[in-house]
Enzyme design. Structure first.
Site, PDB file in Angstrom:
ATOM      1  N   ARG A  61     -54.490  15.996 -59.846  1.00  0.00           N
ATOM      2  CA  ARG A  61     -54.944  17.103 -60.698  1.00  0.00           C
ATOM      3  C   ARG A  61     -56.116  16.731 -61.604  1.00  0.00           C
ATOM      4  O   ARG A  61     -56.952  17.578 -61.916  1.00  0.00           O
ATOM      5  CB  ARG A  61     -53.782  17.613 -61.556  1.00  0.00           C
ATOM      6  CG  ARG A  61     -52.591  18.118 -60.778  1.00  0.00           C
ATOM      7  CD  ARG A  61     -52.941  19.271 -59.864  1.00  0.00           C
ATOM      8  NE  ARG A  61     -51.755  19.803 -59.185  1.00  0.00           N
ATOM      9  CZ  ARG A  61     -51.809  20.633 -58.161  1.00  0.00           C
ATOM     10  NH1 ARG A  61     -52.981  21.020 -57.665  1.00  0.00           N
ATOM     11  NH2 ARG A  61     -50.706  21.069 -57.602  1.00  0.00           N
ATOM     12  N   ASP A  70     -49.056  19.071 -49.711  1.00  0.00           N
ATOM     13  CA  ASP A  70     -50.485  18.955 -50.029  1.00  0.00           C
ATOM     14  C   ASP A  70     -50.617  18.151 -51.332  1.00  0.00           C
ATOM     15  O   ASP A  70     -50.739  18.712 -52.413  1.00  0.00           O
ATOM     16  CB  ASP A  70     -51.079  20.363 -50.180  1.00  0.00           C
ATOM     17  CG  ASP A  70     -52.539  20.340 -50.590  1.00  0.00           C
ATOM     18  OD1 ASP A  70     -53.211  19.313 -50.358  1.00  0.00           O
ATOM     19  OD2 ASP A  70     -53.008  21.348 -51.150  1.00  0.00           O
ATOM     20  N   HIS A  78     -47.655  31.451 -57.467  1.00  0.00           N
ATOM     21  CA  HIS A  78     -48.359  30.189 -57.717  1.00  0.00           C
ATOM     22  C   HIS A  78     -49.729  30.480 -58.346  1.00  0.00           C
ATOM     23  O   HIS A  78     -50.095  29.884 -59.362  1.00  0.00           O
ATOM     24  CB  HIS A  78     -48.526  29.431 -56.394  1.00  0.00           C
ATOM     25  CG  HIS A  78     -49.394  28.211 -56.478  1.00  0.00           C
ATOM     26  ND1 HIS A  78     -49.059  27.099 -57.229  1.00  0.00           N
ATOM     27  CD2 HIS A  78     -50.596  27.926 -55.894  1.00  0.00           C
ATOM     28  CE1 HIS A  78     -50.015  26.181 -57.093  1.00  0.00           C
ATOM     29  NE2 HIS A  78     -50.964  26.665 -56.308  1.00  0.00           N
ATOM     30  N   GLN A  84     -59.096  16.736 -59.502  1.00  0.00           N
ATOM     31  CA  GLN A  84     -59.346  18.130 -59.101  1.00  0.00           C
ATOM     32  C   GLN A  84     -60.051  18.916 -60.211  1.00  0.00           C
ATOM     33  O   GLN A  84     -60.985  19.664 -59.954  1.00  0.00           O
ATOM     34  CB  GLN A  84     -58.004  18.796 -58.742  1.00  0.00           C
ATOM     35  CG  GLN A  84     -58.136  20.172 -58.113  1.00  0.00           C
ATOM     36  CD  GLN A  84     -56.774  20.768 -57.740  1.00  0.00           C
ATOM     37  OE1 GLN A  84     -55.733  20.116 -57.853  1.00  0.00           O
ATOM     38  NE2 GLN A  84     -56.772  22.009 -57.283  1.00  0.00           N
ATOM     39  N   THR A 111     -52.360  14.238 -46.604  1.00  0.00           N
ATOM     40  CA  THR A 111     -51.497  15.420 -46.524  1.00  0.00           C
ATOM     41  C   THR A 111     -50.344  15.039 -45.608  1.00  0.00           C
ATOM     42  O   THR A 111     -50.571  14.591 -44.480  1.00  0.00           O
ATOM     43  CB  THR A 111     -52.258  16.624 -45.929  1.00  0.00           C
ATOM     44  OG1 THR A 111     -53.434  16.859 -46.703  1.00  0.00           O
ATOM     45  CG2 THR A 111     -51.399  17.872 -45.923  1.00  0.00           C
ATOM     46  N   GLU A 147     -47.392  19.557 -53.461  1.00  0.00           N
ATOM     47  CA  GLU A 147     -47.371  21.014 -53.290  1.00  0.00           C
ATOM     48  C   GLU A 147     -46.482  21.337 -52.094  1.00  0.00           C
ATOM     49  O   GLU A 147     -46.699  20.824 -50.993  1.00  0.00           O
ATOM     50  CB  GLU A 147     -48.791  21.581 -53.097  1.00  0.00           C
ATOM     51  CG  GLU A 147     -49.615  21.516 -54.379  1.00  0.00           C
ATOM     52  CD  GLU A 147     -50.946  22.265 -54.286  1.00  0.00           C
ATOM     53  OE1 GLU A 147     -51.415  22.522 -53.164  1.00  0.00           O
ATOM     54  OE2 GLU A 147     -51.507  22.572 -55.358  1.00  0.00           O
ATOM     55  N   GLU A 187     -47.307  23.540 -62.144  1.00  0.00           N
ATOM     56  CA  GLU A 187     -46.638  24.728 -62.677  1.00  0.00           C
ATOM     57  C   GLU A 187     -45.387  24.350 -63.476  1.00  0.00           C
ATOM     58  O   GLU A 187     -45.186  24.842 -64.583  1.00  0.00           O
ATOM     59  CB  GLU A 187     -46.200  25.648 -61.536  1.00  0.00           C
ATOM     60  CG  GLU A 187     -47.304  26.355 -60.799  1.00  0.00           C
ATOM     61  CD  GLU A 187     -46.724  27.130 -59.620  1.00  0.00           C
ATOM     62  OE1 GLU A 187     -46.017  28.116 -59.827  1.00  0.00           O
ATOM     63  OE2 GLU A 187     -46.984  26.728 -58.468  1.00  0.00           O
ATOM     64  N   GLU A 215     -45.387  23.392 -49.162  1.00  0.00           N
ATOM     65  CA  GLU A 215     -46.075  24.365 -48.317  1.00  0.00           C
ATOM     66  C   GLU A 215     -45.471  24.382 -46.912  1.00  0.00           C
ATOM     67  O   GLU A 215     -44.727  23.474 -46.526  1.00  0.00           O
ATOM     68  CB  GLU A 215     -47.571  24.015 -48.192  1.00  0.00           C
ATOM     69  CG  GLU A 215     -48.264  23.835 -49.535  1.00  0.00           C
ATOM     70  CD  GLU A 215     -49.776  23.920 -49.457  1.00  0.00           C
ATOM     71  OE1 GLU A 215     -50.298  24.407 -48.440  1.00  0.00           O
ATOM     72  OE2 GLU A 215     -50.427  23.486 -50.427  1.00  0.00           O
ATOM     73  N   ASP A 267     -56.300  25.280 -45.829  1.00  0.00           N
ATOM     74  CA  ASP A 267     -55.194  25.511 -46.756  1.00  0.00           C
ATOM     75  C   ASP A 267     -55.441  26.807 -47.514  1.00  0.00           C
ATOM     76  O   ASP A 267     -56.518  27.004 -48.088  1.00  0.00           O
ATOM     77  CB  ASP A 267     -55.077  24.332 -47.735  1.00  0.00           C
ATOM     78  CG  ASP A 267     -53.755  24.355 -48.489  1.00  0.00           C
ATOM     79  OD1 ASP A 267     -52.822  25.061 -48.054  1.00  0.00           O
ATOM     80  OD2 ASP A 267     -53.657  23.663 -49.522  1.00  0.00           O
TER      81      ASP A 267
HETATM   82 CA    CA Z   1     -52.371  23.526 -51.438  1.00  0.00          CA
END
Ligand code: CA
Length: 420
Positions: free
Chosen positions: A227, A223, A123, A230, A247, A189, A360, A191, A116
Protein backbone atom coordinates in the site's frame (compact mmCIF):
# COMPACT_ATOMS: atom_id res chain seq x y z
CA UNK A 1 -24.23 -34.35 -16.78
CA UNK A 2 -25.71 -35.23 -13.42
CA UNK A 3 -24.10 -38.40 -12.11
CA UNK A 4 -26.69 -41.15 -11.80
CA UNK A 5 -24.72 -43.02 -9.18
CA UNK A 6 -21.97 -42.53 -6.67
CA UNK A 7 -18.31 -42.93 -7.37
CA UNK A 8 -16.20 -45.98 -6.61
CA UNK A 9 -14.02 -43.42 -4.81
CA UNK A 10 -16.22 -41.90 -2.07
CA UNK A 11 -14.18 -38.69 -1.93
CA UNK A 12 -15.11 -38.06 -5.59
CA UNK A 13 -18.85 -38.11 -4.90
CA UNK A 14 -19.38 -34.40 -5.53
CA UNK A 15 -17.99 -34.88 -9.06
CA UNK A 16 -16.46 -31.42 -8.66
CA UNK A 17 -13.44 -32.45 -10.77
CA UNK A 18 -11.30 -29.31 -10.48
CA UNK A 19 -8.33 -29.22 -12.85
CA UNK A 20 -4.72 -28.85 -11.81
CA UNK A 21 -1.21 -29.90 -12.77
CA UNK A 22 1.63 -31.60 -10.92
CA UNK A 23 5.32 -32.12 -11.49
CA UNK A 24 6.39 -35.37 -13.11
CA UNK A 25 10.16 -35.64 -13.56
CA UNK A 26 11.16 -32.81 -15.90
CA UNK A 27 7.64 -31.97 -17.08
CA UNK A 28 4.13 -31.64 -15.69
CA UNK A 29 0.90 -33.62 -16.06
CA UNK A 30 -2.66 -32.36 -15.95
CA UNK A 31 -4.91 -33.88 -13.32
CA UNK A 32 -8.26 -33.59 -11.57
CA UNK A 33 -8.62 -33.48 -7.80
CA UNK A 34 -10.66 -36.20 -6.10
CA UNK A 35 -10.63 -35.28 -2.41
CA UNK A 36 -7.16 -36.13 -1.11
CA UNK A 37 -6.23 -37.79 -4.41
CA UNK A 38 -5.54 -36.67 -7.92
CA UNK A 39 -6.22 -38.51 -11.15
CA UNK A 40 -3.33 -38.16 -13.61
CA UNK A 41 -5.03 -37.22 -16.91
CA UNK A 42 -1.88 -38.00 -18.88
CA UNK A 43 -1.83 -41.54 -17.52
CA UNK A 44 -5.61 -41.95 -17.84
CA UNK A 45 -5.85 -40.49 -21.37
CA UNK A 46 -6.48 -43.88 -22.99
CA UNK A 47 -9.58 -44.27 -20.81
CA UNK A 48 -10.98 -40.98 -22.17
CA UNK A 49 -12.29 -40.04 -25.66
CA UNK A 50 -9.56 -40.40 -28.35
CA UNK A 51 -10.35 -36.88 -29.61
CA UNK A 52 -9.25 -35.53 -26.22
CA UNK A 53 -6.10 -37.64 -25.79
CA UNK A 54 -3.74 -34.89 -26.99
CA UNK A 55 -5.26 -32.19 -24.77
CA UNK A 56 -5.24 -34.52 -21.74
CA UNK A 57 -1.55 -35.21 -22.33
CA UNK A 58 -0.57 -31.57 -22.79
CA UNK A 59 1.43 -30.01 -19.92
CA UNK A 60 -1.09 -27.15 -19.54
CA UNK A 61 -4.84 -26.78 -19.86
CA UNK A 62 -4.69 -24.23 -22.69
CA UNK A 63 -5.30 -26.72 -25.56
CA UNK A 64 -8.39 -28.06 -23.75
CA UNK A 65 -9.55 -24.55 -22.84
CA UNK A 66 -9.34 -23.40 -26.47
CA UNK A 67 -11.72 -26.15 -27.65
CA UNK A 68 -14.74 -24.59 -25.94
CA UNK A 69 -17.70 -25.79 -23.89
CA UNK A 70 -18.62 -28.87 -25.96
CA UNK A 71 -15.19 -30.43 -25.45
CA UNK A 72 -15.20 -29.40 -21.76
CA UNK A 73 -18.55 -31.16 -21.31
CA UNK A 74 -17.33 -34.26 -23.16
CA UNK A 75 -14.32 -34.55 -20.86
CA UNK A 76 -16.36 -34.00 -17.69
CA UNK A 77 -18.93 -36.59 -18.77
CA UNK A 78 -16.19 -39.08 -19.61
CA UNK A 79 -14.48 -38.51 -16.27
CA UNK A 80 -17.81 -38.87 -14.48
CA UNK A 81 -18.42 -42.23 -16.21
CA UNK A 82 -14.87 -43.36 -15.43
CA UNK A 83 -15.35 -42.56 -11.74
CA UNK A 84 -18.88 -43.95 -11.44
CA UNK A 85 -19.39 -47.10 -9.43
CA UNK A 86 -20.23 -49.19 -12.49
CA UNK A 87 -17.21 -48.13 -14.53
CA UNK A 88 -15.57 -51.12 -16.28
CA UNK A 89 -12.26 -49.21 -16.18
CA UNK A 90 -12.05 -48.71 -12.42
CA UNK A 91 -8.89 -50.80 -12.02
CA UNK A 92 -7.10 -48.92 -14.81
CA UNK A 93 -8.19 -45.56 -13.39
CA UNK A 94 -6.96 -46.56 -9.92
CA UNK A 95 -3.52 -47.01 -11.43
CA UNK A 96 -3.54 -43.29 -12.35
CA UNK A 97 -4.42 -42.13 -8.82
CA UNK A 98 -1.88 -40.38 -6.59
CA UNK A 99 -2.00 -38.75 -3.20
CA UNK A 100 -2.15 -34.95 -3.50
CA UNK A 101 -0.04 -34.66 -0.37
CA UNK A 102 2.83 -36.37 -2.18
CA UNK A 103 2.57 -34.25 -5.34
CA UNK A 104 4.12 -30.90 -6.24
CA UNK A 105 1.30 -28.82 -7.69
CA UNK A 106 2.23 -26.30 -10.37
CA UNK A 107 0.41 -23.73 -12.48
CA UNK A 108 -1.96 -25.59 -14.82
CA UNK A 109 -2.49 -22.71 -17.25
CA UNK A 110 -0.13 -20.69 -19.39
CA UNK A 111 -1.52 -17.21 -18.65
CA UNK A 112 -0.76 -14.78 -21.48
CA UNK A 113 -2.47 -11.78 -19.88
CA UNK A 114 -3.99 -10.72 -16.60
CA UNK A 115 -6.55 -7.99 -15.95
CA UNK A 116 -7.71 -7.06 -12.48
CA UNK A 117 -11.11 -5.41 -12.05
CA UNK A 118 -12.74 -3.48 -9.22
CA UNK A 119 -16.15 -5.13 -9.29
CA UNK A 120 -17.11 -4.80 -5.61
CA UNK A 121 -18.89 -1.54 -4.94
CA UNK A 122 -18.46 -2.12 -1.20
CA UNK A 123 -14.68 -2.34 -1.62
CA UNK A 124 -14.61 0.71 -3.90
CA UNK A 125 -16.74 2.74 -1.49
CA UNK A 126 -14.87 1.79 1.67
CA UNK A 127 -11.45 2.42 0.11
CA UNK A 128 -12.72 5.64 -1.47
CA UNK A 129 -13.97 6.84 1.91
CA UNK A 130 -10.43 6.57 3.32
CA UNK A 131 -8.98 8.92 0.73
CA UNK A 132 -12.01 10.99 -0.40
CA UNK A 133 -14.44 11.17 2.54
CA UNK A 134 -16.66 13.61 0.67
CA UNK A 135 -16.86 11.56 -2.53
CA UNK A 136 -16.06 7.91 -1.75
CA UNK A 137 -17.40 6.57 -5.04
CA UNK A 138 -16.28 8.30 -8.20
CA UNK A 139 -19.05 9.19 -10.69
CA UNK A 140 -17.91 6.67 -13.29
CA UNK A 141 -18.18 3.62 -11.01
CA UNK A 142 -21.81 2.70 -11.67
CA UNK A 143 -21.39 3.06 -15.43
CA UNK A 144 -18.05 1.51 -16.31
CA UNK A 145 -16.35 -1.60 -14.87
CA UNK A 146 -12.98 -0.29 -13.65
CA UNK A 147 -9.88 -2.38 -14.19
CA UNK A 148 -6.15 -2.25 -14.83
CA UNK A 149 -3.76 -4.50 -16.70
CA UNK A 150 -1.91 -6.71 -14.24
CA UNK A 151 1.31 -8.63 -14.66
CA UNK A 152 0.99 -12.26 -15.85
CA UNK A 153 4.62 -13.35 -15.39
CA UNK A 154 4.55 -13.09 -11.57
CA UNK A 155 1.39 -15.14 -11.04
CA UNK A 156 2.41 -18.07 -8.87
CA UNK A 157 0.52 -21.04 -7.46
CA UNK A 158 -0.54 -20.96 -3.82
CA UNK A 159 1.98 -22.61 -1.54
CA UNK A 160 4.95 -20.62 -2.85
CA UNK A 161 6.04 -17.92 -0.40
CA UNK A 162 5.79 -14.20 -1.06
CA UNK A 163 8.93 -12.13 -0.64
CA UNK A 164 8.25 -8.74 0.91
CA UNK A 165 8.84 -6.31 -1.97
CA UNK A 166 11.16 -3.34 -1.85
CA UNK A 167 10.33 -0.11 -3.61
CA UNK A 168 9.83 3.63 -3.57
CA UNK A 169 7.70 5.17 -0.89
CA UNK A 170 6.53 8.69 -0.32
CA UNK A 171 9.13 11.10 1.13
CA UNK A 172 8.65 12.07 4.76
CA UNK A 173 8.26 15.69 3.73
CA UNK A 174 7.02 17.02 0.45
CA UNK A 175 9.86 17.77 -1.94
CA UNK A 176 12.37 15.48 -0.17
CA UNK A 177 13.85 12.36 -1.77
CA UNK A 178 11.55 9.31 -1.69
CA UNK A 179 12.66 6.24 0.27
CA UNK A 180 13.62 2.91 -1.30
CA UNK A 181 12.79 0.32 1.31
CA UNK A 182 10.92 -2.93 2.03
CA UNK A 183 7.20 -2.20 2.11
CA UNK A 184 5.77 -1.44 5.55
CA UNK A 185 2.19 -1.87 4.36
CA UNK A 186 1.92 -5.33 2.79
CA UNK A 187 -1.70 -6.34 2.24
CA UNK A 188 -3.71 -9.16 0.68
CA UNK A 189 -6.81 -8.88 -1.53
CA UNK A 190 -9.45 -11.61 -1.58
CA UNK A 191 -10.46 -12.18 -5.19
CA UNK A 192 -11.75 -14.74 -7.66
CA UNK A 193 -9.90 -15.41 -10.93
CA UNK A 194 -11.81 -16.20 -14.14
CA UNK A 195 -9.94 -18.15 -16.82
CA UNK A 196 -10.79 -17.46 -20.45
CA UNK A 197 -11.38 -20.52 -22.63
CA UNK A 198 -12.17 -19.66 -26.22
CA UNK A 199 -10.60 -16.44 -27.48
CA UNK A 200 -12.25 -13.66 -29.47
CA UNK A 201 -10.60 -12.24 -32.61
CA UNK A 202 -9.16 -8.73 -32.45
CA UNK A 203 -11.92 -6.30 -33.34
CA UNK A 204 -14.77 -8.65 -32.43
CA UNK A 205 -16.38 -7.86 -29.06
CA UNK A 206 -17.99 -10.67 -27.08
CA UNK A 207 -21.71 -9.90 -26.63
CA UNK A 208 -22.82 -10.07 -23.03
CA UNK A 209 -25.26 -12.91 -23.76
CA UNK A 210 -22.35 -15.10 -24.87
CA UNK A 211 -19.76 -13.91 -22.37
CA UNK A 212 -20.27 -16.71 -19.83
CA UNK A 213 -19.47 -19.33 -22.49
CA UNK A 214 -15.94 -17.94 -22.64
CA UNK A 215 -15.21 -18.70 -18.98
CA UNK A 216 -13.49 -22.05 -18.54
CA UNK A 217 -13.33 -21.97 -14.77
CA UNK A 218 -12.45 -20.08 -11.62
CA UNK A 219 -9.88 -20.17 -8.86
CA UNK A 220 -9.08 -18.15 -5.76
CA UNK A 221 -6.68 -15.26 -6.19
CA UNK A 222 -4.70 -13.14 -3.78
CA UNK A 223 -3.68 -9.79 -5.27
CA UNK A 224 -0.82 -8.95 -2.89
CA UNK A 225 -0.52 -5.18 -2.56
CA UNK A 226 2.16 -2.93 -1.08
CA UNK A 227 0.00 0.00 0.00
CA UNK A 228 2.85 2.45 0.67
CA UNK A 229 4.37 1.79 -2.77
CA UNK A 230 0.88 2.03 -4.25
CA UNK A 231 -0.02 5.38 -2.75
CA UNK A 232 3.23 6.94 -4.04
CA UNK A 233 3.21 5.48 -7.57
CA UNK A 234 -0.47 5.23 -8.52
CA UNK A 235 -1.15 8.83 -9.61
CA UNK A 236 -2.10 9.24 -12.39
CA UNK A 237 -1.96 5.83 -14.10
CA UNK A 238 -2.87 3.36 -11.36
CA UNK A 239 -1.01 0.55 -9.62
CA UNK A 240 2.27 -0.78 -11.05
CA UNK A 241 5.11 -2.23 -8.94
CA UNK A 242 2.94 -2.21 -5.81
CA UNK A 243 1.03 -5.14 -7.32
CA UNK A 244 3.27 -6.78 -9.91
CA UNK A 245 5.74 -8.45 -7.51
CA UNK A 246 3.48 -11.49 -6.99
CA UNK A 247 -0.09 -12.68 -7.40
CA UNK A 248 -1.06 -16.02 -5.85
CA UNK A 249 -3.70 -18.28 -7.38
CA UNK A 250 -5.06 -21.50 -5.95
CA UNK A 251 -3.62 -24.50 -7.79
CA UNK A 252 -7.05 -25.96 -8.65
CA UNK A 253 -9.44 -24.54 -11.25
CA UNK A 254 -13.12 -25.25 -10.71
CA UNK A 255 -14.84 -25.71 -14.09
CA UNK A 256 -17.86 -23.48 -14.63
CA UNK A 257 -19.90 -26.63 -15.30
CA UNK A 258 -19.30 -27.74 -11.70
CA UNK A 259 -20.79 -24.44 -10.50
CA UNK A 260 -23.94 -24.73 -12.67
CA UNK A 261 -26.17 -26.09 -9.84
CA UNK A 262 -25.03 -23.24 -7.60
CA UNK A 263 -26.03 -20.31 -9.83
CA UNK A 264 -28.20 -17.61 -8.27
CA UNK A 265 -29.32 -14.15 -9.40
CA UNK A 266 -26.95 -11.38 -8.40
CA UNK A 267 -28.25 -8.96 -5.80
CA UNK A 268 -30.30 -6.36 -7.63
CA UNK A 269 -29.00 -2.83 -7.98
CA UNK A 270 -30.65 -0.13 -5.90
CA UNK A 271 -33.58 1.45 -7.77
CA UNK A 272 -31.93 4.85 -7.98
CA UNK A 273 -28.75 3.52 -9.60
CA UNK A 274 -28.24 4.26 -13.30
CA UNK A 275 -29.03 1.49 -15.74
CA UNK A 276 -25.90 0.10 -17.41
CA UNK A 277 -25.39 0.90 -21.08
CA UNK A 278 -26.95 -1.58 -23.49
CA UNK A 279 -23.80 -3.64 -24.10
CA UNK A 280 -23.58 -4.24 -20.33
CA UNK A 281 -27.31 -4.64 -19.73
CA UNK A 282 -27.76 -8.11 -18.39
CA UNK A 283 -28.15 -9.32 -14.87
CA UNK A 284 -26.58 -12.68 -15.49
CA UNK A 285 -26.40 -15.16 -12.69
CA UNK A 286 -23.43 -15.75 -10.48
CA UNK A 287 -22.36 -18.80 -8.48
CA UNK A 288 -23.40 -18.61 -4.83
CA UNK A 289 -19.86 -18.64 -3.46
CA UNK A 290 -18.87 -17.63 0.05
CA UNK A 291 -15.28 -16.60 0.62
CA UNK A 292 -13.12 -16.31 3.71
CA UNK A 293 -9.70 -14.92 4.60
CA UNK A 294 -7.74 -16.28 7.56
CA UNK A 295 -4.33 -15.55 9.00
CA UNK A 296 -1.77 -17.48 10.99
CA UNK A 297 1.32 -15.88 12.49
CA UNK A 298 4.56 -17.53 13.58
CA UNK A 299 3.44 -17.17 17.21
CA UNK A 300 0.02 -18.69 16.44
CA UNK A 301 1.64 -21.65 14.71
CA UNK A 302 4.14 -22.12 17.56
CA UNK A 303 1.20 -22.23 19.97
CA UNK A 304 -0.74 -24.57 17.67
CA UNK A 305 -3.58 -22.08 17.37
CA UNK A 306 -5.92 -22.50 14.40
CA UNK A 307 -6.01 -19.85 11.64
CA UNK A 308 -7.87 -16.71 12.71
CA UNK A 309 -10.72 -15.65 10.44
CA UNK A 310 -10.29 -12.05 9.31
CA UNK A 311 -13.43 -11.73 7.19
CA UNK A 312 -16.06 -13.47 5.09
CA UNK A 313 -17.79 -12.20 1.98
CA UNK A 314 -19.99 -13.37 -0.88
CA UNK A 315 -19.54 -13.31 -4.63
CA UNK A 316 -23.19 -12.21 -4.87
CA UNK A 317 -22.23 -8.82 -3.45
CA UNK A 318 -20.30 -7.85 -6.60
CA UNK A 319 -21.70 -4.88 -8.52
CA UNK A 320 -20.44 -6.13 -11.89
CA UNK A 321 -20.91 -9.75 -12.98
CA UNK A 322 -18.21 -11.86 -14.69
CA UNK A 323 -20.22 -11.62 -17.94
CA UNK A 324 -20.25 -7.83 -17.69
CA UNK A 325 -16.49 -7.78 -17.10
CA UNK A 326 -15.88 -9.84 -20.25
CA UNK A 327 -18.33 -7.84 -22.38
CA UNK A 328 -16.71 -4.63 -21.23
CA UNK A 329 -13.14 -5.87 -21.68
CA UNK A 330 -13.80 -6.78 -25.30
CA UNK A 331 -16.17 -3.88 -26.11
CA UNK A 332 -13.34 -1.88 -27.72
CA UNK A 333 -12.33 -4.86 -29.83
CA UNK A 334 -9.63 -6.09 -27.44
CA UNK A 335 -8.95 -9.77 -28.03
CA UNK A 336 -8.94 -12.08 -25.01
CA UNK A 337 -6.69 -15.09 -25.42
CA UNK A 338 -7.04 -18.65 -24.22
CA UNK A 339 -5.65 -18.78 -20.69
CA UNK A 340 -6.09 -15.08 -19.98
CA UNK A 341 -6.97 -14.43 -16.39
CA UNK A 342 -9.51 -11.82 -15.33
CA UNK A 343 -9.83 -11.14 -11.61
CA UNK A 344 -12.87 -9.68 -9.91
CA UNK A 345 -11.03 -7.25 -7.66
CA UNK A 346 -11.31 -7.39 -3.89
CA UNK A 347 -14.57 -9.06 -2.91
CA UNK A 348 -16.01 -7.14 0.03
CA UNK A 349 -19.53 -7.13 1.41
CA UNK A 350 -21.63 -4.30 2.84
CA UNK A 351 -20.60 -4.93 6.47
CA UNK A 352 -17.24 -3.64 7.71
CA UNK A 353 -16.49 -7.20 8.89
CA UNK A 354 -16.81 -8.45 5.31
CA UNK A 355 -13.97 -6.34 3.95
CA UNK A 356 -11.62 -8.33 1.71
CA UNK A 357 -8.32 -6.59 2.54
CA UNK A 358 -6.50 -5.03 5.49
CA UNK A 359 -6.62 -1.56 3.92
CA UNK A 360 -10.37 -1.63 4.57
CA UNK A 361 -10.37 -3.71 7.78
CA UNK A 362 -7.80 -1.56 9.58
CA UNK A 363 -8.74 1.71 7.85
CA UNK A 364 -5.33 2.03 6.25
CA UNK A 365 -3.60 0.86 9.41
CA UNK A 366 -5.33 3.31 11.78
CA UNK A 367 -7.31 0.59 13.59
CA UNK A 368 -5.08 -2.48 13.93
CA UNK A 369 -6.63 -5.92 14.27
CA UNK A 370 -6.05 -7.81 17.49
CA UNK A 371 -5.23 -11.51 17.11
CA UNK A 372 -5.90 -14.28 19.69
CA UNK A 373 -2.24 -14.18 20.77
CA UNK A 374 -2.50 -10.49 21.63
CA UNK A 375 -0.49 -9.62 18.52
CA UNK A 376 -1.80 -6.73 16.46
CA UNK A 377 -1.70 -6.21 12.71
CA UNK A 378 -2.13 -3.01 10.72
CA UNK A 379 -0.57 -4.76 7.73
CA UNK A 380 1.19 -8.11 7.30
CA UNK A 381 4.36 -9.08 9.16
CA UNK A 382 7.06 -11.48 7.99
CA UNK A 383 6.06 -15.04 8.82
CA UNK A 384 2.33 -14.33 8.50
CA UNK A 385 0.44 -16.74 6.31
CA UNK A 386 -2.76 -15.73 4.53
CA UNK A 387 -5.27 -18.41 3.62
CA UNK A 388 -8.13 -17.76 1.18
CA UNK A 389 -10.92 -20.31 1.11
CA UNK A 390 -14.25 -20.49 -0.69
CA UNK A 391 -17.18 -22.82 -1.10
CA UNK A 392 -20.35 -22.87 -3.17
CA UNK A 393 -23.68 -23.82 -1.68
CA UNK A 394 -27.21 -24.43 -2.93
CA UNK A 395 -30.29 -26.17 -1.54
CA UNK A 396 -30.15 -29.91 -2.15
CA UNK A 397 -26.57 -29.77 -3.38
CA UNK A 398 -23.43 -30.86 -1.56
CA UNK A 399 -21.18 -28.06 -0.37
CA UNK A 400 -18.63 -27.54 -3.13
CA UNK A 401 -15.23 -26.67 -1.69
CA UNK A 402 -13.23 -24.43 -3.99
CA UNK A 403 -10.07 -25.25 -2.10
CA UNK A 404 -7.64 -22.74 -0.73
CA UNK A 405 -4.95 -20.32 -1.78
CA UNK A 406 -2.32 -19.90 0.90
CA UNK A 407 1.04 -18.20 1.02
CA UNK A 408 3.39 -17.01 3.75
CA UNK A 409 5.39 -13.79 3.83
CA UNK A 410 9.18 -14.02 3.79
CA UNK A 411 11.44 -11.09 4.69
CA UNK A 412 12.65 -8.80 1.93
CA UNK A 413 15.63 -10.41 0.24
CA UNK A 414 16.75 -11.94 -3.02
CA UNK A 415 14.13 -13.93 -4.95
CA UNK A 416 14.21 -17.72 -4.86
CA UNK A 417 13.82 -19.56 -8.14
CA UNK A 418 10.20 -20.41 -8.87
CA UNK A 419 9.95 -23.03 -11.56
CA UNK A 420 7.13 -22.71 -14.10
CA1 CA B 1 -7.03 -6.19 -6.77
Amino acid sequence: MRPTQKSWLPEANTFHLPYGAFEVEDTQHLCVALGAHLLDLHAAADLLPPTLKAVCQAPVLNPLMSLGPKAWTLLRESLTRLLSANSPNRKKAEAALHSIAGATLVKPVLIPNYTDFYASIHHATRVGRLFRPNQPLLPNYKHVPIGYHGRASSIIPGGFPIIRPTGQTRPATEGAQPNFEPTKALDYELELALYIGQPNPLGTPIPIAKASQHIFGVSLLNDWSARDLQSWESQPLGPFLSKSFSTSVSPWITPMAALEPYMVPMHSRPKDDPKPLKYLASRTQIPNVNLEVSITTETMRANRLPPFSLSQSSLRDLYWSPAQLIAHHTSNGCNLQTGDMLATGTISGPADSSAGCLLELTRNGAEPIKLPTGEVRSFLSDGDEIILRAHAKAPGQPRLDLGECRAAILPARRWPTVSR
